[in-house]
Design an enzyme around this catalytic site. Structure first.
Site, PDB file in Angstrom:
ATOM      1  N   SER A  94       0.841  -1.194   0.000  1.00 34.08           N
ATOM      2  CA  SER A  94       0.000   0.000   0.000  1.00 34.08           C
ATOM      3  C   SER A  94       0.875   1.242   0.000  1.00 34.08           C
ATOM      4  O   SER A  94       2.016   1.216   0.487  1.00 34.08           O
ATOM      5  CB  SER A  94      -0.902   0.005   1.241  1.00 34.08           C
ATOM      6  OG  SER A  94      -1.531   1.264   1.413  1.00 34.08           O
TER       7      SER A  94
ATOM      8  N   TYR B 117      -1.050  -0.139  10.510  1.00 30.08           N
ATOM      9  CA  TYR B 117      -1.250  -0.606   9.130  1.00 30.08           C
ATOM     10  C   TYR B 117      -0.107  -0.120   8.249  1.00 30.08           C
ATOM     11  O   TYR B 117       0.456  -0.886   7.455  1.00 30.08           O
ATOM     12  CB  TYR B 117      -2.591  -0.077   8.601  1.00 30.08           C
ATOM     13  CG  TYR B 117      -2.893  -0.497   7.184  1.00 30.08           C
ATOM     14  CD1 TYR B 117      -3.452  -1.740   6.909  1.00 30.08           C
ATOM     15  CD2 TYR B 117      -2.646   0.370   6.112  1.00 30.08           C
ATOM     16  CE1 TYR B 117      -3.750  -2.124   5.611  1.00 30.08           C
ATOM     17  CE2 TYR B 117      -2.937   0.000   4.808  1.00 30.08           C
ATOM     18  CZ  TYR B 117      -3.486  -1.246   4.562  1.00 30.08           C
ATOM     19  OH  TYR B 117      -3.768  -1.624   3.278  1.00 30.08           O
TER      20      TYR B 117
END
Length: 256
Positions: A226, A239
């Site tokens: 990501s 995250y």
């Protein structure tokens, strides 16, 4: 009547055969020819002509009603300089393949001819997807697995080894989860859950898959990361840390 290029030589093939079942009217429109001239004339293929046909060939690949038809379309496409991959004879494991990016990856690999195994924590969702893929003629199997569990990861890879006779060509580490909070508000349990699901699972699955990938002779391991692993986003600090680990670790493991 035909398109010619002195720089490229292709075999003469009836255009309607290249189009694999599309109407002559559609083919004539794409090739800028009259319908009446299509049937008796072979067209000398050029790069420009093949480029026009390619989207229609790919469309046929997506809608073919059986695996055999897709394989035939793939052969035709690959014969005329397509840059699309053909994965017939290859196999793949995609974690978390019943939704989102994972679902799209399963379908793309299957469309290209690969035999795919995927996993999910949710039995009903998995069964629905498997039924859907069977209807499309895809060679996809699935099993229940929570990749945050070490024991379940071990069982998953045992299943994969058995299905693919000890060889694995492609591992897609797709599974990921998130809990969005301010950094100071995360609990130890939430930290452990995110790290186990997003990073520990990929690390361990790579270790377990290594002998299978090596045995295949032609192997690839893919991490779904990501932008949150590179820059600050609103997706949460833990995250971001797990995705940053993907970036760094994938570079390191490629050299080991």
């Amino acid at each position: 009547m035909g398109l010619k290029s002195p720089a490229v030589s292709y075999p003469a093939v009836p255009c309607c055969e290249l189009m694999k079942g599309l109407s002559l009217a559609t083919c004539a429109s794409v090739c800028n020819m009259s319908v009446g001239s299509m049937e008796p004339i072979d067209i000398l293929q050029t790069e420009a002509h093949v480029a026009k046909l390619r989207p229609f060939i790919s469309s046929q690949q997506r809608t073919a009603s059986s695996r055999e038809e897709r394989e035939e379309v793939a052969k035709v496409e690959s014969s005329y300089g397509s840059s699309r991959w053909v994965l017939i004879g290859m196999n793949a494991l995609v974690t978390g393949g019943t939704r989102g990016i994972g679902h799209a990856i399963v379908e793309e690999l299957a469309e290209l001819g690969a035999t795919v195994h995927t996993c999910s924590r949710k039995e009903a969702e998995l069964n629905h997807c498997l039924q859907e893929w069977t209807g499309k003629g895809f060679a996809v199997t699935g099993s229940l697995c929570d990749v945050s569990s070490q024991d379940q990861r071990l069982q998953l890879m045992e299943n994969v080894s058995s299905l693919f006779t000890g060889k694995l060509n492609i591992l897609i580490n797709n599974v990921g989860t998130n809990i969005i909070k301010k950094t100071a508000e995360y609990t130890a349990e939430e930290y452990s859950k995110l790290m186990a699901t997003n990073f520990e699972s990929t690390y361990h699955l790579c270790q377990l898959a290594y002998p299978l990938v090596k045995a295949s002779g032609v192997g690839s391991i893919v991490f779904i990361s990501s932008v949150a692993g590179l820059v600050h986003t609103s997706s949460g600090s833990i995250y971001g840390a797990t995705k940053g680990n993907h970036h760094d670790w994938s570079l390191s493991v490629a050299l080991v």
